[in-house]
Design a protein around this motif. Structure first.
Motif, PDB file in Angstrom:
ATOM      1  N   ASN A 124       2.841   6.073   8.864  1.00 44.40           N
ATOM      2  CA  ASN A 124       2.517   7.674   8.498  1.00 44.40           C
ATOM      3  C   ASN A 124       2.176   8.199   6.927  1.00 44.40           C
ATOM      4  O   ASN A 124       2.537   7.231   6.177  1.00 44.40           O
ATOM      5  N   ASN A 125       2.073   9.331   6.976  1.00 48.23           N
ATOM      6  CA  ASN A 125       1.804   9.869   5.529  1.00 48.23           C
ATOM      7  C   ASN A 125       2.948   9.583   4.696  1.00 48.23           C
ATOM      8  O   ASN A 125       3.932   9.850   5.025  1.00 48.23           O
ATOM      9  N   ILE A 153       0.836  -1.234   0.090  1.00 46.23           N
ATOM     10  CA  ILE A 153      -0.067  -0.076   0.001  1.00 46.23           C
ATOM     11  C   ILE A 153       0.876   1.204   0.039  1.00 46.23           C
ATOM     12  O   ILE A 153       1.841   1.351   0.461  1.00 46.23           O
ATOM     13  N   ILE A 154       0.226   2.292  -0.351  1.00 50.61           N
ATOM     14  CA  ILE A 154       0.751   3.577  -0.441  1.00 50.61           C
ATOM     15  C   ILE A 154      -0.259   4.465   0.598  1.00 50.61           C
ATOM     16  O   ILE A 154      -1.441   4.486  -0.059  1.00 50.61           O
ATOM     17  N   LEU A 155       0.326   5.254   1.464  1.00 50.75           N
ATOM     18  CA  LEU A 155      -0.654   5.746   2.506  1.00 50.75           C
ATOM     19  C   LEU A 155      -0.446   7.383   2.029  1.00 50.75           C
ATOM     20  O   LEU A 155       0.569   8.076   1.597  1.00 50.75           O
ATOM     21  N   PHE A 156      -1.659   7.974   2.225  1.00 53.78           N
ATOM     22  CA  PHE A 156      -1.869   9.452   1.800  1.00 53.78           C
ATOM     23  C   PHE A 156      -3.166   9.979   2.586  1.00 53.78           C
ATOM     24  O   PHE A 156      -4.126   9.460   3.025  1.00 53.78           O
ATOM     25  N   ASN A 157      -3.170  11.074   2.782  1.00 47.95           N
ATOM     26  CA  ASN A 157      -4.553  11.892   3.410  1.00 47.95           C
ATOM     27  C   ASN A 157      -4.577  11.419   4.874  1.00 47.95           C
ATOM     28  O   ASN A 157      -5.785  11.231   5.496  1.00 47.95           O
ATOM     29  N   LEU A 158      -3.699  10.961   5.577  1.00 49.04           N
ATOM     30  CA  LEU A 158      -3.767  10.235   6.904  1.00 49.04           C
ATOM     31  C   LEU A 158      -3.704  11.567   7.914  1.00 49.04           C
ATOM     32  O   LEU A 158      -2.883  12.451   7.908  1.00 49.04           O
ATOM     33  N   ILE A 169      -7.663   6.787   2.507  1.00 46.15           N
ATOM     34  CA  ILE A 169      -6.319   6.858   2.957  1.00 46.15           C
ATOM     35  C   ILE A 169      -5.093   5.963   2.252  1.00 46.15           C
ATOM     36  O   ILE A 169      -3.764   6.324   2.602  1.00 46.15           O
ATOM     37  N   ALA A 170      -5.441   5.103   1.385  1.00 47.02           N
ATOM     38  CA  ALA A 170      -4.298   4.487   0.752  1.00 47.02           C
ATOM     39  C   ALA A 170      -4.945   3.662  -0.464  1.00 47.02           C
ATOM     40  O   ALA A 170      -5.953   3.522  -0.807  1.00 47.02           O
ATOM     41  N   ALA A 171      -4.047   3.471  -1.272  1.00 54.87           N
ATOM     42  CA  ALA A 171      -4.304   2.687  -2.567  1.00 54.87           C
ATOM     43  C   ALA A 171      -3.100   1.444  -2.577  1.00 54.87           C
ATOM     44  O   ALA A 171      -2.035   1.383  -2.029  1.00 54.87           O
ATOM     45  N   GLY A 172      -3.460   0.142  -2.966  1.00 58.51           N
ATOM     46  CA  GLY A 172      -2.527  -0.795  -2.655  1.00 58.51           C
ATOM     47  C   GLY A 172      -2.875  -1.948  -3.840  1.00 58.51           C
ATOM     48  O   GLY A 172      -3.789  -1.914  -4.665  1.00 58.51           O
ATOM     49  N   GLY A 226      -6.128  -6.756  -9.181  1.00 60.80           N
ATOM     50  CA  GLY A 226      -5.282  -6.862  -8.311  1.00 60.80           C
ATOM     51  C   GLY A 226      -5.344  -5.521  -7.377  1.00 60.80           C
ATOM     52  O   GLY A 226      -4.418  -5.489  -6.336  1.00 60.80           O
ATOM     53  N   ARG A 227      -6.041  -4.372  -7.452  1.00 60.73           N
ATOM     54  CA  ARG A 227      -6.201  -3.481  -6.900  1.00 60.73           C
ATOM     55  C   ARG A 227      -7.024  -3.061  -5.785  1.00 60.73           C
ATOM     56  O   ARG A 227      -8.126  -3.744  -6.219  1.00 60.73           O
ATOM     57  N   PHE A 228      -6.947  -2.359  -4.945  1.00 61.67           N
ATOM     58  CA  PHE A 228      -7.849  -1.976  -3.831  1.00 61.67           C
ATOM     59  C   PHE A 228      -7.494  -0.815  -3.175  1.00 61.67           C
ATOM     60  O   PHE A 228      -6.423  -0.017  -3.528  1.00 61.67           O
ATOM     61  N   MET A 229      -8.628  -0.322  -2.583  1.00 57.99           N
ATOM     62  CA  MET A 229      -8.311   1.284  -1.888  1.00 57.99           C
ATOM     63  C   MET A 229      -8.915   0.986  -0.492  1.00 57.99           C
ATOM     64  O   MET A 229      -9.870   0.124  -0.112  1.00 57.99           O
ATOM     65  N   LEU A 230      -8.484   1.914   0.428  1.00 59.53           N
ATOM     66  CA  LEU A 230      -8.731   1.937   1.665  1.00 59.53           C
ATOM     67  C   LEU A 230      -9.123   3.322   2.331  1.00 59.53           C
ATOM     68  O   LEU A 230      -8.495   4.290   1.867  1.00 59.53           O
ATOM     69  N   ARG A 231     -10.359   3.178   2.868  1.00 61.98           N
ATOM     70  CA  ARG A 231     -10.920   4.143   3.450  1.00 61.98           C
ATOM     71  C   ARG A 231     -10.872   4.396   4.977  1.00 61.98           C
ATOM     72  O   ARG A 231     -11.296   3.427   5.613  1.00 61.98           O
TER      73      ARG A 231
END
Length: 517
Positions: free
Chosen positions: A465-466, A414-419, A503-506, A492-497
């Motif tokens: 963290n971000n 995953i890559i984290l953002f908007n945390l 907050i993340a794409a993976g 193979g892709r997903f998003m986390l909210r």
């Protein structure tokens, strides 16, 4: 449908702090993190899949596919942008110009919209079909329609712009190959959508994270700016800088086009207004590769590059809607063929419920019947011998000889953002995968990765963290169907909210524990 979000852990609530040199240093760090996120997002989009069948069988499939598409490229195109940017009006007017909407239909829309004091919404009603959408004047669900150009077969997806309906927008974006980002060019309106926490930024980041690499930016309502060249170039400068440097789009994959959805200018045909053509024409040379003078919106659509299709892999079909057939005991299953092919008369299995059935017919919009469908097609399957009570949106239709894995535990990069708060073991999330959103938790922080090389820099980190890239283990509340990114790029892709924020794409890298089918 608005997702229910987990509550914030008491120990992780944030507090406001006074401005200090440390805070200023963090601002610089955030800029660096955005650049690093851009590089990582690009890495997530560039992997390819090797063929799985012999060359003779592949050649036969390609020949059938060529006959199926009549030599045209198939494109799933989503329309995104901040609320009130004019997305539905823009596309509704273009569909009317292309003959997809009759004069009689449009006349009825104009009469009905005038009755409720919303006469300017007539073109939007081409795509906004529900009573709630029309009364509120906003798109809520993803509307879908099909049209053809001289070069392409296009499945058009009109996504909601309001932040409350981001989950629906994500569902639509998972089905798309390319996107049109609609911008309201009116002074103050563009700034609201872009600078003041609007959805322009989030939508752009979401589609790139989901593997969309080509983007048309439709600078809409230019007639209200008197077709000002300086305003168009101002928007282009701000937005292209963000899309290239922070989101990770490549400049040749961007196309900016001025237009007016309500007036119907520069949509399916080149604009004839001299206020625009005096500076936006074939002879004019712009400093950026993302502006090509004289192109209409439809010209830009036709210039989008064709997508790779996994037609040689086992059949995978994601369900986005289900309903009972009016004439028979069969059920109709609406969705997108993500991989492989399917013919009338084929036996199928729907997972995770393991419901077996028989395909009686394949159609587009319940009208045009097809002998078979291929990866990339959005169709309706009429299926016999399946209990509608045992299947749901987000399930998958599969080939009986190759059933999709079912699990409640996966590992992903995953890559984290908007945390707003750090991620720790047990962090509650909503897991978005194709048409499904499921409550889950980040059970284990497996490793933190180097932002550029992807190598492990720390095993079992305590927090993320971000801007961090990591391998995490995710535990879902119930078993779902998934595929590894290395096997099916489309699946193979997903998003986390979390708390209403993405907050993340993976990418799914490992299925930890398969559930028995």
């Amino acid at each position: 449908m608005i997702e229910s979000q987990p509550s914030t852990p008491k120990s992780q609530k944030t507090q406001s702090k006074p401005s200090t040199p440390v805070v200023q240093a963090k601002v610089k760090t955030n800029a660096t993190q955005k650049s690093q996120i851009s590089k990582q997002t690009a890495q997530l989009s560039e992997l390819r899949i090797s063929p799985t069948i012999d060359s003779a069988a592949r050649e036969k499939l390609l020949k059938q596919y060529g006959e199926h598409t009549a030599g045209k490229d198939v494109l799933n195109l989503i329309v995104i942008g901040h609320v009130d940017s004019g997305k539905s009006t823009l596309m509704g007017h273009m569909l009317y110009q292309m003959g997809q909407v009759s004069d009689k239909q449009l006349h009825r829309y104009k009469q009905d919209s005038q009755k409720i004091g919303k006469s300017s919404f007539a073109y939007a009603w081409v795509l906004d079909e529900t009573e709630e959408e029309r009364s509120r004047g906003i798109t809520i669900d993803v509307a879908q329609t099909k049209f053809e150009t001289d070069k392409k077969i296009i499945y058009l997806l009109d996504a909601p712009g309001h932040k409350d309906f981001i989950p629906n927008m994500i569902t639509g974006a998972t089905q798309a190959d390319s996107a049109i980002l609609v911008i309201n060019s009116v002074t103050g309106e563009f700034e609201t959508g872009f600078d003041l926490g609007g959805q322009t930024r989030e939508h752009s980041l979401l589609v790139k994270s989901l593997g969309i690499n080509q983007l048309i930016v439709a600078v809409n309502k230019m007639d209200m700016c008197d077709w000002s060249e300086s305003r168009f170039l101002e928007i282009h400068k701000k937005l292209s800088n963000f899309l290239i440097k922070q989101v990770g789009f490549k400049e040749p994959d961007l196309m900016f086009v001025p237009c007016s959805g309500l007036q119907g200018e520069n949509l399916s045909k080149k604009c004839a207004d001299e206020k625009l053509t005096c500076w936006y024409n074939e002879k004019k040379t712009f400093d950026s590769k993302s502006i090509k003078g004289g192109l209409s919106l439809l010209d830009c659509v036709n210039k989008l590059k064709p997508q790779e299709r996994s037609i040689d892999k086992p059949f995978r079909f994601c369900i986005s809607d289900i309903y009972k057939s009016a004439q028979t005991a069969n059920i109709s299953i609406v969705g997108k063929c993500e991989a492989g092919t399917l013919k009338q008369g084929d036996k199928i299995i729907i997972v995770p419920a393991n419901e077996s059935g028989l395909v009686k017919s394949i159609s587009i919009n319940d009208e045009m019947s097809l002998p078979m469908c291929f990866a990339g097609d959005s169709v309706t399957l009429n299926v016999a011998n399946v209990d509608i009570n045992n299947i749901s949106i987000g399930n998958f239709v599969c080939d009986t000889q190759s059933v999709m894995p079912v699990t409640d535990r996966i590992r992903g990069r995953i890559i984290l953002f908007n945390l707003s708060i750090p991620v720790t073991n047990g962090f509650p999330i909503v897991f978005h995968y194709k048409s499904l959103n499921e409550s889950a938790s980040i059970k284990k922080l497996v490793s933190q990765l180097d932002k550029s090389s992807g190598e492990v820099v720390k095993d079992k980190p305590r927090v993320l963290n971000n801007g961090h890239s990591a391998i995490v283990e995710i535990k879902l509340n119930k078993p779902i169907c998934v595929e590894l990114y290395q096997n099916y790029r489309e699946l193979g892709r997903f998003m986390l909210r979390y708390n209403g924020v993405t907050i993340a794409a993976g990418q799914i890298t490992e299925i930890v524990q398969k559930t028995k089918n």
